[in-house]
Structure formats: structure tokens, C-alpha cells
Write a protein that holds these residues in place. Structure first.
Motif, PDB file in Angstrom:
ATOM      1  N   ILE A  78      -4.464  12.015   7.187  1.00  0.00           N
ATOM      2  CA  ILE A  78      -4.574  11.098   6.192  1.00  0.00           C
ATOM      3  C   ILE A  78      -3.725   9.864   6.310  1.00  0.00           C
ATOM      4  O   ILE A  78      -4.053   8.735   6.200  1.00  0.00           O
ATOM      5  CB  ILE A  78      -4.295  11.481   4.605  1.00  0.00           C
ATOM      6  N   VAL A  79      -2.436  10.377   6.852  1.00  0.00           N
ATOM      7  CA  VAL A  79      -1.721   9.183   7.060  1.00  0.00           C
ATOM      8  C   VAL A  79      -1.997   8.303   8.145  1.00  0.00           C
ATOM      9  O   VAL A  79      -1.587   6.962   7.959  1.00  0.00           O
ATOM     10  CB  VAL A  79      -0.235   9.850   7.485  1.00  0.00           C
ATOM     11  N   ILE A  80      -2.636   8.746   9.177  1.00  0.00           N
ATOM     12  CA  ILE A  80      -2.908   7.825  10.130  1.00  0.00           C
ATOM     13  C   ILE A  80      -4.193   6.957  10.097  1.00  0.00           C
ATOM     14  O   ILE A  80      -4.382   5.899  10.734  1.00  0.00           O
ATOM     15  CB  ILE A  80      -3.074   8.564  11.484  1.00  0.00           C
ATOM     16  N   LYS A  81      -4.832   7.205   8.987  1.00  0.00           N
ATOM     17  CA  LYS A  81      -5.988   6.444   8.521  1.00  0.00           C
ATOM     18  C   LYS A  81      -5.787   5.077   8.322  1.00  0.00           C
ATOM     19  O   LYS A  81      -6.492   4.094   8.594  1.00  0.00           O
ATOM     20  CB  LYS A  81      -6.637   6.972   7.312  1.00  0.00           C
ATOM     21  N   ILE A 120      -6.212   4.635  -8.756  1.00  0.00           N
ATOM     22  CA  ILE A 120      -5.801   4.927  -7.179  1.00  0.00           C
ATOM     23  C   ILE A 120      -7.192   4.115  -6.506  1.00  0.00           C
ATOM     24  O   ILE A 120      -8.179   4.039  -7.111  1.00  0.00           O
ATOM     25  CB  ILE A 120      -5.963   6.509  -6.807  1.00  0.00           C
ATOM     26  N   LYS A 121      -7.289   3.933  -5.135  1.00  0.00           N
ATOM     27  CA  LYS A 121      -8.328   3.253  -4.407  1.00  0.00           C
ATOM     28  C   LYS A 121      -8.929   4.500  -3.644  1.00  0.00           C
ATOM     29  O   LYS A 121     -10.182   4.537  -3.760  1.00  0.00           O
ATOM     30  CB  LYS A 121      -7.681   2.266  -3.390  1.00  0.00           C
ATOM     31  N   GLU A 122      -8.219   5.513  -3.062  1.00  0.00           N
ATOM     32  CA  GLU A 122      -8.863   6.481  -2.428  1.00  0.00           C
ATOM     33  C   GLU A 122      -8.033   7.783  -2.794  1.00  0.00           C
ATOM     34  O   GLU A 122      -6.897   7.868  -3.128  1.00  0.00           O
ATOM     35  CB  GLU A 122      -8.607   6.412  -0.782  1.00  0.00           C
ATOM     36  N   GLY A 123      -8.700   9.036  -2.811  1.00  0.00           N
ATOM     37  CA  GLY A 123      -8.276  10.012  -3.399  1.00  0.00           C
ATOM     38  C   GLY A 123      -8.568  11.333  -2.283  1.00  0.00           C
ATOM     39  O   GLY A 123      -9.657  11.183  -1.989  1.00  0.00           O
ATOM     40  N   TYR A 124      -7.709  12.046  -1.894  1.00  0.00           N
ATOM     41  CA  TYR A 124      -7.882  13.365  -1.053  1.00  0.00           C
ATOM     42  C   TYR A 124      -7.313  14.567  -1.763  1.00  0.00           C
ATOM     43  O   TYR A 124      -6.412  14.510  -2.467  1.00  0.00           O
ATOM     44  CB  TYR A 124      -7.137  12.914   0.383  1.00  0.00           C
ATOM     45  N   LEU A 125      -8.030  15.664  -1.516  1.00  0.00           N
ATOM     46  CA  LEU A 125      -7.600  16.856  -2.005  1.00  0.00           C
ATOM     47  C   LEU A 125      -7.225  18.091  -0.615  1.00  0.00           C
ATOM     48  O   LEU A 125      -8.173  18.126   0.097  1.00  0.00           O
ATOM     49  CB  LEU A 125      -8.364  17.516  -3.012  1.00  0.00           C
ATOM     50  N   ASP A 178      -3.284   5.082  -2.480  1.00  0.00           N
ATOM     51  CA  ASP A 178      -3.938   6.464  -2.259  1.00  0.00           C
ATOM     52  C   ASP A 178      -3.531   7.689  -2.677  1.00  0.00           C
ATOM     53  O   ASP A 178      -2.246   7.664  -2.387  1.00  0.00           O
ATOM     54  CB  ASP A 178      -4.291   6.030  -0.712  1.00  0.00           C
ATOM     55  N   PHE A 179      -4.148   8.530  -3.171  1.00  0.00           N
ATOM     56  CA  PHE A 179      -3.540   9.717  -3.536  1.00  0.00           C
ATOM     57  C   PHE A 179      -3.762  11.110  -3.061  1.00  0.00           C
ATOM     58  O   PHE A 179      -5.024  11.109  -2.525  1.00  0.00           O
ATOM     59  CB  PHE A 179      -3.950   9.885  -5.261  1.00  0.00           C
ATOM     60  N   VAL A 180      -2.996  11.888  -2.857  1.00  0.00           N
ATOM     61  CA  VAL A 180      -3.245  13.202  -2.251  1.00  0.00           C
ATOM     62  C   VAL A 180      -2.647  14.256  -3.179  1.00  0.00           C
ATOM     63  O   VAL A 180      -1.595  14.202  -3.676  1.00  0.00           O
ATOM     64  CB  VAL A 180      -2.496  13.475  -0.862  1.00  0.00           C
ATOM     65  N   GLY A 181      -3.587  15.190  -3.664  1.00  0.00           N
ATOM     66  CA  GLY A 181      -3.116  16.290  -4.601  1.00  0.00           C
ATOM     67  C   GLY A 181      -3.672  17.432  -3.531  1.00  0.00           C
ATOM     68  O   GLY A 181      -4.103  17.658  -2.471  1.00  0.00           O
ATOM     69  N   VAL A 182      -3.626  18.749  -4.295  1.00  0.00           N
ATOM     70  CA  VAL A 182      -4.038  20.173  -3.889  1.00  0.00           C
ATOM     71  C   VAL A 182      -4.955  20.464  -4.626  1.00  0.00           C
ATOM     72  O   VAL A 182      -5.201  20.542  -5.541  1.00  0.00           O
ATOM     73  CB  VAL A 182      -2.833  21.015  -3.861  1.00  0.00           C
ATOM     74  N   TYR A 183      -6.174  21.003  -3.652  1.00  0.00           N
ATOM     75  CA  TYR A 183      -7.370  21.524  -4.253  1.00  0.00           C
ATOM     76  C   TYR A 183      -7.213  22.722  -5.219  1.00  0.00           C
ATOM     77  O   TYR A 183      -6.290  23.702  -4.599  1.00  0.00           O
ATOM     78  CB  TYR A 183      -8.296  21.737  -3.105  1.00  0.00           C
ATOM     79  N   ARG A 204       0.763  -1.230  -0.069  1.00  0.00           N
ATOM     80  CA  ARG A 204       0.065   0.145   0.243  1.00  0.00           C
ATOM     81  C   ARG A 204       0.838   1.475   0.017  1.00  0.00           C
ATOM     82  O   ARG A 204       1.879   1.588   0.752  1.00  0.00           O
ATOM     83  CB  ARG A 204      -1.000  -0.055   1.225  1.00  0.00           C
ATOM     84  N   ILE A 205       0.660   2.115  -1.035  1.00  0.00           N
ATOM     85  CA  ILE A 205       1.423   3.213  -1.003  1.00  0.00           C
ATOM     86  C   ILE A 205       0.610   4.790  -0.836  1.00  0.00           C
ATOM     87  O   ILE A 205      -0.684   4.646  -1.548  1.00  0.00           O
ATOM     88  CB  ILE A 205       1.978   3.365  -2.420  1.00  0.00           C
ATOM     89  N   LEU A 206       0.941   5.537  -0.127  1.00  0.00           N
ATOM     90  CA  LEU A 206       0.373   6.895  -0.239  1.00  0.00           C
ATOM     91  C   LEU A 206       1.372   7.913  -1.029  1.00  0.00           C
ATOM     92  O   LEU A 206       2.379   8.023  -0.608  1.00  0.00           O
ATOM     93  CB  LEU A 206       0.280   7.398   1.188  1.00  0.00           C
ATOM     94  N   TYR A 207       0.593   8.390  -2.162  1.00  0.00           N
ATOM     95  CA  TYR A 207       1.418   9.189  -3.035  1.00  0.00           C
ATOM     96  C   TYR A 207       0.697  10.685  -3.060  1.00  0.00           C
ATOM     97  O   TYR A 207      -0.261  10.621  -3.528  1.00  0.00           O
ATOM     98  CB  TYR A 207       1.128   8.390  -4.554  1.00  0.00           C
ATOM     99  N   PHE A 208       1.592  11.417  -2.852  1.00  0.00           N
ATOM    100  CA  PHE A 208       1.294  13.038  -2.992  1.00  0.00           C
ATOM    101  C   PHE A 208       1.900  13.313  -4.210  1.00  0.00           C
ATOM    102  O   PHE A 208       3.071  13.629  -4.553  1.00  0.00           O
ATOM    103  CB  PHE A 208       1.866  13.667  -1.645  1.00  0.00           C
ATOM    104  N   TYR A 209       1.195  14.030  -5.015  1.00  0.00           N
ATOM    105  CA  TYR A 209       1.356  14.960  -6.193  1.00  0.00           C
ATOM    106  C   TYR A 209       0.318  16.018  -6.257  1.00  0.00           C
ATOM    107  O   TYR A 209      -0.803  15.809  -6.382  1.00  0.00           O
ATOM    108  CB  TYR A 209       1.383  14.077  -7.340  1.00  0.00           C
TER     109      TYR A 209
END
Length: 380
Positions: free
Chosen positions: A109-112, A60-65, A37-42, A2-7
Motif C-alpha cells: 500500500i505504501v509504495i502505491k 478518506i479517498k482510498e481504503g484498505y483492510l 488513505d486509510f488502512v484498517g484490519v479486516y 497526502r496522509i496514509l492513516y492506519f487505525y
């Protein structure tokens, strides 16, 4: 795994080389069936609809902004936790693109979940991990540099090389491993970092075309509208274009069209969903590049079609070899024009450099070559 990827940006926007690199990484994760799981900037062009597109494409499985918190609703918190610390420490603002509260949102997000890897893009987002440094998760922290950022700031009024470079190195040293895109960056960073530095170059599928005759365009030029491209495009049209055959057919793609003159033999396309439509109709690629650092994704894209490239010396930056790669590099406008004309008119000369382009691409930028390097990084 499982990877958390911020771009920070939308990797599905194909108008910039950095987005292409991010999407190529997502393609790799998808191919290897890695949960991401992906994290971007709104932003105006990056909202929940774009996150849904990434999900629907199985990237991705989950995505966050990440949004910034309201200053008005959190005035005391903003002052003591954000504004005051920055004034005391006097950080170089160019190396910190966080907005108020974003590192806290990232921590939440990280601690989820339990992640095996946390991958952050760009040194100026390195401080996102600030809240998780003291209670570091079991995840391995990796930063994808994309570029040598200190060089990007050298023309700023208050630029000081030592201060900026020291800041960049300190940020990279927060991570367990540093990914770079070129030999030059590996050599530079490895001299000052006590962490592993790995080359992960850009990967694309091979799309070679055996038939190079009867192409719609003699030249293709793909570029965004950053300051380096604008300066370089002006140089091409002022210094090189007047020396070319007036019947030459040129296609320009990207926001750089807004800085190129209107000519009868020049087709300008602000945006196209599939660049392959243009590359497959083009005989030669050009990359006028007088400044800037890092690998030029547009050069690799041309190679994936077996197209020779005429460029300035900056155009071969980031390539693992500077010669025998399908690129004809020169800073002289007359020689730049003569390379173009010889490729157009001399079939054996053209075929020689087209074959070099193909062979270099297969060895260094094919899916097989690049994925083997990524397998080493992610222990596959």
C-alpha cells in the motif's frame, strides 16, 4: 498534502473512546481538506461496506483492510518469515498484533503513492513499518500512542516492567514523531525517547445547553465492557448506589450495561447511534474508574455539554489540569455519593462546576484549541 492513516478498527463505531479519537482525527483531516488513505484490519464488523461508508462521508479517498495470509497455502513462507523469527527474537507477543503477511500488505500500500505522512495507531502495530524501514519513503513517520500500553499488561502472569517498558520505547523510537494524549504520557515518554513527543488531545464541538433544568436523567454513565470499566461499575453499584436517593434517575449507555444490575430507576441502553441524545437529557455525568490509564473520552464528551462530572481519581487522568475542570474526584464511596446529591440539590454548586466544565473544555478540547496543536504536527 497526502496522509496514509492506519487505525485497526472501524472509527465510525461509536461504542468506544478510542474510536471517537480516531474519528476526531478524520474530522480534522476532512476540515483541512487533506487527502487521506486509510488502512484498517479486516474483521467481521469491518469490511468493504464500512470502508465505503468512510468514503461516502468524505473522510478518506482510498481504503484498505489488512487480512492475514493463509498458513496452509504459505507453509514454508509462514515458518521462515513469521514463526521462526519470532521464536529466535522472542518478542513480547502483546506488543505485536500483526498477523502473517500483514506488514507485506502494508508495504504494498505504501509504495502505491507518495505520502507526506504515515500515521500509525498504537505501539503494538508499530512493526507494520518493518518492511519500509530500510527503504524509508520520504513520508514522515508518526505514531499515535493512544495510551501507555505497558501499564495495560501489568496484571499479566509473566509481566516484567523493565522488559515491557523497554519494548514499548524501542517501538516508539522507530518513528520521527510520537503523539500522546496527555501531559503524563508526554513527561514519561520524553524522558526516554530521542524523538519529538507532542500532545494531541481529544477535540469535540461545543454543545453547551443553557437550560439544565427538567432533564430526563439525573446521572449518565457511558462505558464499554473492558475489565477496568467492569470492576469500576461493580464498585459503583455496590458502594455508591445504596447511598443515593432511591428516586434518582440513572441512564447507563454501552456494553457495560451487561454488568450492571437491573433497577427500577436505571435505564440501560446497549447502543445508541448519537450519544448527544442522552447527554442533552442528562444533568450529571459519572465516571467511576478505579484503574486504567490515559484520557477518558467519556469525561471530555460530558464537558462538551457543560455537564459536571463525578469520578474517581483515575477519571481525571490525562486532563491537562486536575482541578478547576468541572470534575469532582474522589475514591471514597460516601463522598462520591454526596457530590452527586449536592449537584442535584444545590443549584449554585451545580452552576459553579458546570461553568468550570465549559471553560476547561473551551481552553483545552474545543475544535479551535485542538486543531491548533494538530496544525503544528502536520505543518499547516
Amino acid at each position: 498534502m497526502r496522509i496514509l492513516y492506519f487505525y485497526p478498527e472501524n472509527p465510525l463505531l461509536k461504542n468506544q473512546g478510542n474510536n471517537a479519537r480516531a474519528l476526531a482525527l478524520l474530522e480534522y483531516f476532512k476540515f483541512k481538506e487533506i487527502e487521506v488513505d486509510f488502512v484498517g484490519v479486516y474483521a467481521d464488523n469491518f469490511q468493504n461496506k464500512e470502508i465505503d461508508n468512510l468514503k461516502n462521508n468524505k473522510y478518506i479517498k482510498e481504503g484498505y483492510l489488512l487480512k492475514s495470509l493463509s498458513r496452509k497455502k504459505n507453509q514454508l513462507r509462514y515458518f521462515f518469515l513469521y514463526s521462526l523469527p519470532r521464536k529466535i527474537v522472542r518478542k513480547i507477543k502483546e506488543f505485536d498484533r500483526r498477523r502473517f503477511g500483514q506488514e507485506k500488505l502494508f508495504e504494498e500500500i505504501v509504495i502505491k503513492k507518495e505520502y507526506d505522512f504515515i500515521l500509525i495507531s498504537y505501539a503494538y502495530w508499530a512493526n507494520l513499518i518493518e518492511k519500509i524501514e530500510d527503504t524509508k519513503p520520504r513520508a514522515k513517520l508518526i505514531i499515535d500512542t493512544h495510551d501507555f500500553l505497558t501499564s495495560q499488561f501489568q496484571n499479566m502472569k509473566n509481566f516484567k516492567l523493565g522488559k515491557y517498558f523497554e519494548t514499548e520505547i524501542k517501538l516508539l523510537n522507530k518513528f520521527d514523531e510520537v503523539l500522546v494524549i496527555s501531559n503524563e504520557e508526554k513527561y514519561l515518554f520524553s524522558q526516554f525517547l530521542d524523538k519529538k513527543v507532542s500532545i494531541v488531545t481529544h477535540a469535540l464541538e461545543e454543545k453547551f445547553d443553557a437550560n439544565q433544568s427538567d432533564k430526563k436523567y439525573d446521572l449518565v454513565y457511558v462505558a464499554s465492557s473492558n475489565e477496568h470499566n467492569i470492576k469500576s461499575a461493580l464498585w459503583f453499584f455496590e458502594e455508591v448506589y445504596p447511598k443515593l436517593d432511591k428516586n434518582i434517575k440513572i441512564c447507563i449507555v454501552g456494553r457495560i450495561v451487561n454488568y450492571c444490575p437491573d433497577k427500577e430507576n436505571v435505564t440501560k441502553i446497549d447502543f445508541i447511534e448519537d450519544l448527544g441524545e442522552i447527554y442533552s437529557q442528562s444533568k450529571i455525568a459519572i465516571c467511576p474508574m478505579l484503574s486504567g490509564t490515559g484520557l477518558k473520552i467519556k469525561v471530555v464528551e460530558a464537558m462538551s455539554y457543560g455537564i459536571p462530572i463525578v469520578c474517581n481519581e483515575r477519571g481525571v487522568d490525562g486532563l491537562l489540569n486536575k482541578t478547576n475542570n468541572g470534575c469532582l474526584a474522589t475514591n471514597d464511596a460516601t463522598e462520591f455519593a454526596s457530590y452527586i446529591e449536592k449537584l442535584r440539590k444545590d443549584l449554585s454548586f451545580y452552576n459553579f462546576h458546570s461553568n468550570e466544565s465549559r471553560h476547561f473544555f473551551i481552553s483545552n478540547h474545543s475544535i479551535k484549541a485542538a486543531y491548533s496543536k494538530l496544525d503544528e504536527v502536520f505543518k499547516l
